[in-house]
Design a protein around this motif. Structure first.
Motif, PDB file in Angstrom:
ATOM      1  N   ALA A  25      -6.558 -17.172 -24.607  1.00  0.00           N
ATOM      2  CA  ALA A  25      -5.300 -16.229 -24.872  1.00  0.00           C
ATOM      3  C   ALA A  25      -5.969 -14.941 -25.447  1.00  0.00           C
ATOM      4  O   ALA A  25      -5.412 -13.859 -25.065  1.00  0.00           O
ATOM      5  N   LEU A  26      -6.857 -15.111 -26.412  1.00  0.00           N
ATOM      6  CA  LEU A  26      -7.088 -14.088 -27.254  1.00  0.00           C
ATOM      7  C   LEU A  26      -7.904 -12.927 -26.287  1.00  0.00           C
ATOM      8  O   LEU A  26      -7.670 -11.582 -26.408  1.00  0.00           O
ATOM      9  N   ASP A  27      -8.496 -13.597 -25.378  1.00  0.00           N
ATOM     10  CA  ASP A  27      -9.353 -12.726 -24.520  1.00  0.00           C
ATOM     11  C   ASP A  27      -8.313 -11.786 -23.599  1.00  0.00           C
ATOM     12  O   ASP A  27      -8.539 -10.780 -23.273  1.00  0.00           O
ATOM     13  N   ASP A  28      -7.095 -12.461 -23.495  1.00  0.00           N
ATOM     14  CA  ASP A  28      -6.309 -11.782 -22.449  1.00  0.00           C
ATOM     15  C   ASP A  28      -5.236 -10.999 -23.037  1.00  0.00           C
ATOM     16  O   ASP A  28      -4.705 -10.126 -22.398  1.00  0.00           O
ATOM     17  N   LEU A  29      -4.956 -11.293 -24.151  1.00  0.00           N
ATOM     18  CA  LEU A  29      -3.977 -10.419 -25.097  1.00  0.00           C
ATOM     19  C   LEU A  29      -4.106  -8.730 -25.218  1.00  0.00           C
ATOM     20  O   LEU A  29      -5.386  -8.820 -25.708  1.00  0.00           O
ATOM     21  N   LEU A  64      -0.080 -14.739 -31.700  1.00  0.00           N
ATOM     22  CA  LEU A  64      -1.145 -15.880 -31.691  1.00  0.00           C
ATOM     23  C   LEU A  64      -1.818 -16.060 -33.025  1.00  0.00           C
ATOM     24  O   LEU A  64      -2.045 -17.296 -33.518  1.00  0.00           O
ATOM     25  N   LEU A  65      -2.076 -14.981 -34.015  1.00  0.00           N
ATOM     26  CA  LEU A  65      -2.307 -15.164 -35.406  1.00  0.00           C
ATOM     27  C   LEU A  65      -1.321 -15.956 -36.140  1.00  0.00           C
ATOM     28  O   LEU A  65      -1.710 -16.886 -36.869  1.00  0.00           O
ATOM     29  N   THR A 118       0.356 -18.290 -34.942  1.00  0.00           N
ATOM     30  CA  THR A 118       0.502 -19.619 -34.618  1.00  0.00           C
ATOM     31  C   THR A 118      -0.801 -20.422 -35.268  1.00  0.00           C
ATOM     32  O   THR A 118      -0.807 -21.458 -35.593  1.00  0.00           O
ATOM     33  N   ILE A 119      -2.035 -19.725 -35.133  1.00  0.00           N
ATOM     34  CA  ILE A 119      -3.166 -20.334 -35.970  1.00  0.00           C
ATOM     35  C   ILE A 119      -2.994 -20.504 -37.308  1.00  0.00           C
ATOM     36  O   ILE A 119      -3.367 -21.370 -37.906  1.00  0.00           O
ATOM     37  N   ASN A 120      -2.335 -19.493 -37.917  1.00  0.00           N
ATOM     38  CA  ASN A 120      -2.106 -19.666 -39.193  1.00  0.00           C
ATOM     39  C   ASN A 120      -1.083 -20.808 -39.534  1.00  0.00           C
ATOM     40  O   ASN A 120      -1.283 -21.727 -40.649  1.00  0.00           O
ATOM     41  N   ASN A 121      -0.121 -21.042 -38.922  1.00  0.00           N
ATOM     42  CA  ASN A 121       0.576 -22.393 -38.729  1.00  0.00           C
ATOM     43  C   ASN A 121      -0.217 -23.524 -38.764  1.00  0.00           C
ATOM     44  O   ASN A 121       0.009 -24.725 -39.638  1.00  0.00           O
ATOM     45  N   ALA A 137      -9.105 -17.349 -36.552  1.00  0.00           N
ATOM     46  CA  ALA A 137      -8.235 -16.342 -37.399  1.00  0.00           C
ATOM     47  C   ALA A 137      -8.621 -14.930 -37.550  1.00  0.00           C
ATOM     48  O   ALA A 137      -8.259 -14.014 -37.309  1.00  0.00           O
ATOM     49  N   THR A 138     -10.077 -14.968 -37.965  1.00  0.00           N
ATOM     50  CA  THR A 138     -10.773 -13.892 -38.268  1.00  0.00           C
ATOM     51  C   THR A 138     -11.164 -13.233 -37.039  1.00  0.00           C
ATOM     52  O   THR A 138     -10.768 -11.728 -37.030  1.00  0.00           O
ATOM     53  N   ASP A 139     -11.483 -13.814 -35.906  1.00  0.00           N
ATOM     54  CA  ASP A 139     -11.317 -13.007 -34.798  1.00  0.00           C
ATOM     55  C   ASP A 139      -9.971 -12.584 -34.206  1.00  0.00           C
ATOM     56  O   ASP A 139     -10.204 -11.288 -33.744  1.00  0.00           O
TER      57      ASP A 139
END
Length: 171
Positions: A95-99, A108-109, A111-114, A149-151
Motif C-alpha cells: 500500500a505504501l508503494d502505491d499511495l 496508513l501512518l 493505522t500503523i500507529n494504532n 512507521a518511519t518509512d
C-alpha cells in the motif's frame, strides 16, 4: 550512578509505560550535569546518556532493554514466525508503494500507529505476566512496526515537501 539500568539512570520506574516528558527532563538534567564541556571529562558518559535516552524513547528498544534487565536476551532482528502478522505487514508495504496523496499516506501512518499502540499494550501485559516468549515475539513486532512507521513518515514528509497548492503556475 547505575549505567546498566537506564530507568534508574533517568529516575524512571522500571516499566514499559513511561512518561516521555519525564524522560526528556531527565536527559536535560543529566546532560547539564555530565556534558564534557561542563565536566571536562571524556565523552563516554555523555554518549551513554544519549544511548540510554534513545533506548528508552523508542518502544522496541525499551522493550528489549526491559527483557534484558529480566535476564532475557531478545534479538529483535530474529525472524518473526507469525504469518498473519507478516502478511498484514506486506500489505502495508505494498500500500505504501502505491499511495500518492498525503492524506492516504497519513491514513496508513495512523493505522500503523494504532497497531503499535495495541502491540505496546500486549508487550506490557506479557512483560508484567513474565510471559517472556510472547514478550519477545511482541517486541519484534513492535520493532517491525517502528521501522514501517518511519518509512511511511519519510514518504509523507516527501509528499508534503513536493506538494504545492499553487496549482500550475507555468501554464
Amino acid at each position: 550512578m547505575d549505567t546498566n539500568n537506564f530507568f534508574v539512570l533517568f529516575g524512571l520506574p522500571i516499566s514499559f509505560d513511561i512518561d516521555k516528558n519525564n524522560l526528556k527532563q531527565g536527559l536535560l538534567s543529566l546532560q547539564k550535569q555530565y556534558h564534557p564541556d561542563q565536566t571536562g571529562q571524556d565523552t563516554k558518559l555523555a554518549s551513554l546518556i544519549n544511548h540510554a535516552y534513545d533506548t528508552l524513547y523508542h518502544d522496541d528498544k525499551r522493550a528489549a532493554h526491559l527483557l534484558s534487565l529480566s535476564g532475557i536476551e531478545c534479538n529483535l532482528n530474529a525472524s518473526i514466525n507469525d504469518w498473519e502478522f507478516l502478511d498484514e505487514m506486506m500489505e502495508f508495504r505494498m500500500a505504501l508503494d502505491d499511495l500518492q496523496s498525503s492524506s492516504e499516506i497519513q491514513n496508513l501512518l495512523d493505522t500503523i500507529n494504532n497497531q503499535k499502540v495495541q502491540y505496546n499494550t500486549q508487550f506490557s501485559q506479557c512483560y508484567q505476566a513474565h510471559d517472556w516468549q510472547n514478550a519477545q515475539n511482541t517486541a519484534q513486532k513492535i520493532q517491525f512496526l517502528e521501522k514501517l512507521a518511519t518509512d511511511v513518515q519519510h514518504k509523507l514528509t516527501q509528499s508534503l515537501n513536493t506538494h504545492t497548492d499553487d496549482g500550475d503556475l507555468y501554464v
